[in-house]
Design a protein around this motif. Structure first.
Motif, PDB file in Angstrom:
ATOM      1  N   ARG A 257       0.831  -1.206   0.000  1.00 28.83           N
ATOM      2  CA  ARG A 257       0.000   0.000   0.000  1.00 28.83           C
ATOM      3  C   ARG A 257       0.863   1.253   0.000  1.00 28.83           C
ATOM      4  O   ARG A 257       0.534   2.249  -0.649  1.00 28.83           O
ATOM      5  CB  ARG A 257      -0.900  -0.016   1.242  1.00 28.83           C
ATOM      6  CG  ARG A 257      -1.881   1.116   1.312  1.00 28.83           C
ATOM      7  CD  ARG A 257      -2.989   0.929   0.290  1.00 28.83           C
ATOM      8  NE  ARG A 257      -3.932   2.053   0.302  1.00 28.83           N
ATOM      9  CZ  ARG A 257      -3.800   3.139  -0.457  1.00 28.83           C
ATOM     10  NH1 ARG A 257      -2.777   3.250  -1.261  1.00 28.83           N
ATOM     11  NH2 ARG A 257      -4.682   4.108  -0.403  1.00 28.83           N
ATOM     12  N   VAL A 258       1.968   1.206   0.734  1.00 28.28           N
ATOM     13  CA  VAL A 258       2.863   2.362   0.780  1.00 28.28           C
ATOM     14  C   VAL A 258       3.430   2.640  -0.610  1.00 28.28           C
ATOM     15  O   VAL A 258       3.546   3.783  -1.032  1.00 28.28           O
ATOM     16  CB  VAL A 258       3.993   2.134   1.806  1.00 28.28           C
ATOM     17  CG1 VAL A 258       4.956   3.295   1.821  1.00 28.28           C
ATOM     18  CG2 VAL A 258       3.414   1.929   3.191  1.00 28.28           C
ATOM     19  N   ARG A 259       3.742   1.566  -1.324  1.00 26.82           N
ATOM     20  CA  ARG A 259       4.251   1.737  -2.686  1.00 26.82           C
ATOM     21  C   ARG A 259       3.245   2.461  -3.557  1.00 26.82           C
ATOM     22  O   ARG A 259       3.599   3.348  -4.320  1.00 26.82           O
ATOM     23  CB  ARG A 259       4.535   0.377  -3.324  1.00 26.82           C
ATOM     24  CG  ARG A 259       5.811  -0.202  -2.878  1.00 26.82           C
ATOM     25  CD  ARG A 259       6.314  -1.262  -3.845  1.00 26.82           C
ATOM     26  NE  ARG A 259       7.457  -1.861  -3.214  1.00 26.82           N
ATOM     27  CZ  ARG A 259       7.399  -3.014  -2.555  1.00 26.82           C
ATOM     28  NH1 ARG A 259       6.289  -3.714  -2.535  1.00 26.82           N
ATOM     29  NH2 ARG A 259       8.463  -3.468  -1.951  1.00 26.82           N
ATOM     30  N   PHE A 260       1.973   2.068  -3.436  1.00 27.49           N
ATOM     31  CA  PHE A 260       0.962   2.684  -4.302  1.00 27.49           C
ATOM     32  C   PHE A 260       0.696   4.128  -3.922  1.00 27.49           C
ATOM     33  O   PHE A 260       0.017   4.846  -4.642  1.00 27.49           O
ATOM     34  CB  PHE A 260      -0.328   1.869  -4.292  1.00 27.49           C
ATOM     35  CG  PHE A 260      -0.189   0.567  -5.029  1.00 27.49           C
ATOM     36  CD1 PHE A 260       0.039   0.566  -6.399  1.00 27.49           C
ATOM     37  CD2 PHE A 260      -0.253  -0.648  -4.377  1.00 27.49           C
ATOM     38  CE1 PHE A 260       0.194  -0.618  -7.095  1.00 27.49           C
ATOM     39  CE2 PHE A 260      -0.100  -1.838  -5.061  1.00 27.49           C
ATOM     40  CZ  PHE A 260       0.122  -1.826  -6.429  1.00 27.49           C
ATOM     41  N   LEU A 261       1.208   4.559  -2.773  1.00 25.22           N
ATOM     42  CA  LEU A 261       1.126   5.984  -2.442  1.00 25.22           C
ATOM     43  C   LEU A 261       2.295   6.745  -3.064  1.00 25.22           C
ATOM     44  O   LEU A 261       2.376   7.955  -2.938  1.00 25.22           O
ATOM     45  CB  LEU A 261       1.139   6.182  -0.930  1.00 25.22           C
ATOM     46  CG  LEU A 261      -0.167   5.894  -0.184  1.00 25.22           C
ATOM     47  CD1 LEU A 261       0.032   6.042   1.308  1.00 25.22           C
ATOM     48  CD2 LEU A 261      -1.275   6.827  -0.650  1.00 25.22           C
ATOM     49  N   GLY A 262       3.212   6.015  -3.692  1.00 23.95           N
ATOM     50  CA  GLY A 262       4.309   6.680  -4.378  1.00 23.95           C
ATOM     51  C   GLY A 262       5.607   6.705  -3.593  1.00 23.95           C
ATOM     52  O   GLY A 262       6.570   7.346  -4.012  1.00 23.95           O
ATOM     53  N   TYR A 263       5.635   6.042  -2.448  1.00 24.93           N
ATOM     54  CA  TYR A 263       6.871   6.011  -1.661  1.00 24.93           C
ATOM     55  C   TYR A 263       7.717   4.827  -2.095  1.00 24.93           C
ATOM     56  O   TYR A 263       7.214   3.716  -2.243  1.00 24.93           O
ATOM     57  CB  TYR A 263       6.573   5.883  -0.163  1.00 24.93           C
ATOM     58  CG  TYR A 263       5.889   7.087   0.427  1.00 24.93           C
ATOM     59  CD1 TYR A 263       6.623   8.201   0.800  1.00 24.93           C
ATOM     60  CD2 TYR A 263       4.511   7.107   0.595  1.00 24.93           C
ATOM     61  CE1 TYR A 263       5.994   9.306   1.340  1.00 24.93           C
ATOM     62  CE2 TYR A 263       3.877   8.217   1.136  1.00 24.93           C
ATOM     63  CZ  TYR A 263       4.625   9.312   1.505  1.00 24.93           C
ATOM     64  OH  TYR A 263       4.011  10.405   2.042  1.00 24.93           O
TER      65      TYR A 263
ATOM     66  N   ALA B  77       5.856   2.448  -7.079  1.00 21.09           N
ATOM     67  CA  ALA B  77       5.998   3.782  -6.497  1.00 21.09           C
ATOM     68  C   ALA B  77       6.185   4.831  -7.593  1.00 21.09           C
ATOM     69  O   ALA B  77       5.598   5.908  -7.565  1.00 21.09           O
ATOM     70  CB  ALA B  77       7.168   3.806  -5.528  1.00 21.09           C
ATOM     71  N   ALA B  80       2.945   5.480  -9.316  1.00 14.61           N
ATOM     72  CA  ALA B  80       2.083   6.302  -8.463  1.00 14.61           C
ATOM     73  C   ALA B  80       2.510   7.763  -8.540  1.00 14.61           C
ATOM     74  O   ALA B  80       1.682   8.663  -8.612  1.00 14.61           O
ATOM     75  CB  ALA B  80       2.141   5.799  -7.023  1.00 14.61           C
ATOM     76  N   ARG B  81       3.826   7.990  -8.553  1.00 15.79           N
ATOM     77  CA  ARG B  81       4.299   9.374  -8.617  1.00 15.79           C
ATOM     78  C   ARG B  81       4.018  10.005  -9.976  1.00 15.79           C
ATOM     79  O   ARG B  81       3.913  11.219 -10.094  1.00 15.79           O
ATOM     80  CB  ARG B  81       5.796   9.433  -8.310  1.00 15.79           C
ATOM     81  CG  ARG B  81       6.121   9.184  -6.843  1.00 15.79           C
ATOM     82  CD  ARG B  81       7.506   9.680  -6.481  1.00 15.79           C
ATOM     83  NE  ARG B  81       8.556   8.977  -7.191  1.00 15.79           N
ATOM     84  CZ  ARG B  81       9.133   7.856  -6.765  1.00 15.79           C
ATOM     85  NH1 ARG B  81       8.771   7.325  -5.618  1.00 15.79           N
ATOM     86  NH2 ARG B  81      10.079   7.271  -7.463  1.00 15.79           N
ATOM     87  N   GLN B 165      -3.592  12.428  -3.067  1.00 22.45           N
ATOM     88  CA  GLN B 165      -2.430  12.234  -3.944  1.00 22.45           C
ATOM     89  C   GLN B 165      -2.487  13.116  -5.182  1.00 22.45           C
ATOM     90  O   GLN B 165      -1.516  13.223  -5.901  1.00 22.45           O
ATOM     91  CB  GLN B 165      -2.375  10.778  -4.425  1.00 22.45           C
ATOM     92  CG  GLN B 165      -1.880   9.783  -3.433  1.00 22.45           C
ATOM     93  CD  GLN B 165      -1.967   8.374  -4.024  1.00 22.45           C
ATOM     94  OE1 GLN B 165      -2.895   7.639  -3.723  1.00 22.45           O
ATOM     95  NE2 GLN B 165      -1.035   7.995  -4.863  1.00 22.45           N
TER      96      GLN B 165
END
Ligand code: ATP
Ligand code: MG
Lengths: 410, 247
Positions: A257-263, B77, B80-81, B165
């Protein structure tokens, strides 16, 4: 900023105050600076315990907060010890050699001095040449730098390889354990350049300070250890307090889930792993001069497993829990295994704690894990009345008209 | 294709020989709402897995944005970015953390470890968190642990995190599951509002919900597009009735 940080984390302030009180108290009863009620060797034990608490804080950061069960942090601790130990041993031996050579009719050349030091240090492993790893042993600055840099670099390389290929969970633990085992086996060899299984010894003697008695040195180290623990605790609390802490705990609970937030989960793990390895190195560098000796057995995987046990018993995911676990379990282990604990005579069998302590410890670990996953630190929730009702939302909406569970599952 | 935000073409993926996605092609424009429907196992979630980098397809391309960069091979990641946000079928929020922390983590900001380490919440970020919390009906519960929320509220929190986001494309998997009728209507409003300025793809089984979205519908079946058009158009399609509606 600082004020609001402490304000938001009152436990940090309490901890620092207790640590200061403890240090002052021990100083007051020490032989070196106080009334002499406490033996120097016990002051050393307490100083060492503070170092263990520091490495436990590091372990809590990496395991309790980030979810990486590292079985390698005691290796980083040991490496820190070796790095400072090399300088201590080199400089002290040089002092001895120079005194004895000063009586010689012809003043020795610098090379003769170095050869004589080598002879002294490596005689036990049948050698007298300085291995490459001792290149900087005469420089305190460089060895102090290595205390932090070597564990950091090793953690960086290892972590980069492991995290990048997304090794997680028990596989990662096994990998860290393999690294630890490899390192300790390597150090056991005589030609590793670090005196094989003899390790480094005489580390309690500070070069150039022969006149200062151990009773004084022990209190100095107690202060240094307390300072390091205080600063390390503060740093750890700061790291986990803000958004970084949120992300790290998120990684522990659901890294996808953290990955899908872009981290980039891997970078975060790498930062935590490396940072904690460096903290462990510092803790080790303060521990071994108090212990006086370091050898490869200290790095063996079992030590890192103990570290995990301390943190689990103390309560992971809270920094003071790690400290409590390390202090409590290591002190009581010393008591039981040191032969101080009275044997229990059951009539038909005499329980000798030296033999039984490990079993008791293992059992408590299992019991804590099963029945009190919050560990000893969890007791504070009761006292501080911080315990929330164990509420969690209904798995599916409580109201009529919402879809039922079976409709929502994949 | 010009003017498209996302273009999926000829994508296939098999799991142990089973073709979950079969030569799928799909495009969506920069400010468009699209509903995807289809029977269980049609590959709807797998489609989202491919776009977001969770699953790597065996063949095909996924092109993104004006520059048509290929998303395949990028990690989750990074994608997502790039501006693709995703809501999971089962609500996944960080249960151990407060609603405030959940939202703040999602608010668009630098994502690297070092900027995050020295990050202190700016006033505008806090304002954004409060605005989002109001939008998802959790304004007075910011300090509550998200694990205590009901299922429907978790769904909303996750939608809130998604909006925080500020993605250019939202992939929303079954947002209405576990919600009451009133909650579902509110969810529709949030999604329709979001689709004014960005692309939104919604997977949903609830036909009334899809009808309220009032948008183009794509029907997936056995990993490929079976029909596409308005809801009335696709529901009149005999094949769609056979494989999905007629169940
Ligand atoms: N990682 C995986 N490994 C093996 N099979 C998978 C995997 N992911 C999906 N599948 C299979 O691919 C098919 C498509 O699954 P998918 O989850 O995309 O369906 P769906 O359209 O989302 O269905 P639902 O409406 O039930 O959510 C299913 O048959 C599923 O079992
Ligand atoms: Mg699905």
């Amino acid at each position: 900023m600082t004020r609001s940080f402490v304000f938001r984390n009152p436990s940090v302030l309490i901890f620092l105050a207790l640590l200061a009180l403890f240090t002052l108290g021990v100083t007051a009863v020490s032989e070196g600076f106080g009334v002499g009620l406490m033996s120097t060797s016990f002051v050393k034990t307490l100083g060492k315990t503070l170092c263990l608490a520091l490495v436990a804080v590091a372990m809590d950061l990496v395991w309790g907060y980030c979810g990486i069960l590292s079985l390698g942090h005691f290796a980083f601790f040991g490496l820190g010890g070796y790095m400072i130990g090399m300088w201590l041993m080199y400089e002290r031996t040089r002092g001895i050699v120079e005194t004895s050579l000063a009586e010689a009719p012809i003043p020795p050349t610098p090379q003769e001095v170095v050869d004589a030091i080598g002879n002294q240090i490596f005689g036990v492993v049948g050698s007298s040449d300085f291995p490459l790893v001792w290149s900087f042993a005469d420089s305190l600055t460089i060895q102090l730098f290595l205390v932090v840099a070597l564990p950091g670099l090793l953690a960086l390389i290892f972590g980069w390889l492991a995290f990048r290929s997304r090794v997680t969970g028990v596989y990662l633990s096994i990998l860290t354990q393999a690294m630890t085992l490899a390192l300790s086996l390597y150090l056991f060899q005589n030609d590793s350049g670090l005196r094989g299984n003899n390790g480094l010894s005489g580390l309690q003697n500070l070069p150039g300070l022969n006149a200062v008695p151990q009773s004084t040195v022990s209190v100095w180290f107690l202060w240094a250890s307390a300072l390091a623990l205080g600063l390390g605790y503060l740093l750890a609390a700061w790291v986990v307090s803000g958004k970084f802490g949120s992300v790290v705990r998120g990684i522990r609970d659901n890294e996808a889930r953290v990955r899908f937030l872009g981290y980039s989960v891997e970078s975060y793990k790498l930062v935590i792993f490396t940072l904690t390895a460096m903290i462990a190195g510092i803790a080790g560098a303060l521990y071994y001069p108090q212990a006086g000796i370091i050898n490869p057995a200290e790095i063996a995987p079992i030590a890192s497993i103990y570290l995990a046990v301390w943190v689990a018993i103390g309560g992971r995911g809270r920094l003071y829990g790690a400290v409590i676990g390390a202090v409590f379990v290591s002190l009581i282990s010393t008591w039981f295994t040191g032969g101080q604990a009275p044997d229990v005579n059951l009539g038909f069998y005499t329980v000798k704690w030296v033999d039984w302590w490990l079993i008791v410890l293992g059992l408590s670990f299992v019991l804590v894990t099963l029945f009190a996953p919050k560990g000893i630190g969890g007791l504070f929730d009761l006292i501080a009345d911080r315990r929330r009702p164990d509420r969690h939302g209904d798995d599916l909406g409580p109201d009529q008209g919402s879809l039922r569970e079976k409709e929502a599952v994949e | 294709m010009k003017g498209q935000l996302l273009e999926v073409s000829g994508v296939s993926v098999s799991f142990d020989g089973f073709r979950a996605i079969n030569n799928l092609s799909f495009t969506i424009g920069p400010a468009e709402m699209r509903a995807i429907i289809g029977p269980n196992g049609a590959g709807k979630t797998t489609f989202m897995d491919i776009v977001t980098g969770k699953t790597r397809p065996d063949a095909g391309r996924v092109l993104w944005g004006e520059k048509s960069i290929n998303l395949i091979g990028m990690n989750e990641a990074r994608i997502a970015r790039e501006g693709i946000g995703r809501k999971f079928q089962r609500p996944t929020v960080f249960e151990d953390q407060s609603i405030q922390d959940n939202l703040l983590m999602a608010v668009k900001n630098k994502r690297g470890p070092f900027p995050v380490l020295i990050y202190r919440p700016a006033a505008q970020d806090q304002a954004r968190v409060e605005e989002l919390a109001a939008q998802i009906g959790l304004a007075d519960q910011l300090s509550r642990k998200s694990g205590e929320l009901s299922h429907g509220q978790k769904q909303w929190l996750e939608i809130g995190m998604l909006l925080a986001q500020e993605p250019r494309l939202l992939l929303v998997d079954e947002p209405a599951a576990g919600m009451t009728l009133a909650e579902r209507e509110h969810t529709t409003d949030i999604l329709v509002e979001a689709a004014r300025t960005r692309a939104v793809v919604v997977v949903e089984h609830d036909m009334d919900f899809v009808r309220r979205l009032n948008c183009k519908v794509t029907v997936l079946h056995e990993g490929a597009v079976l029909a596409e058009g308005s809801l009335d158009h696709v529901t009149a399609n005999q094949q769609v009735i056979d494989v999905y509606l007629g169940r």
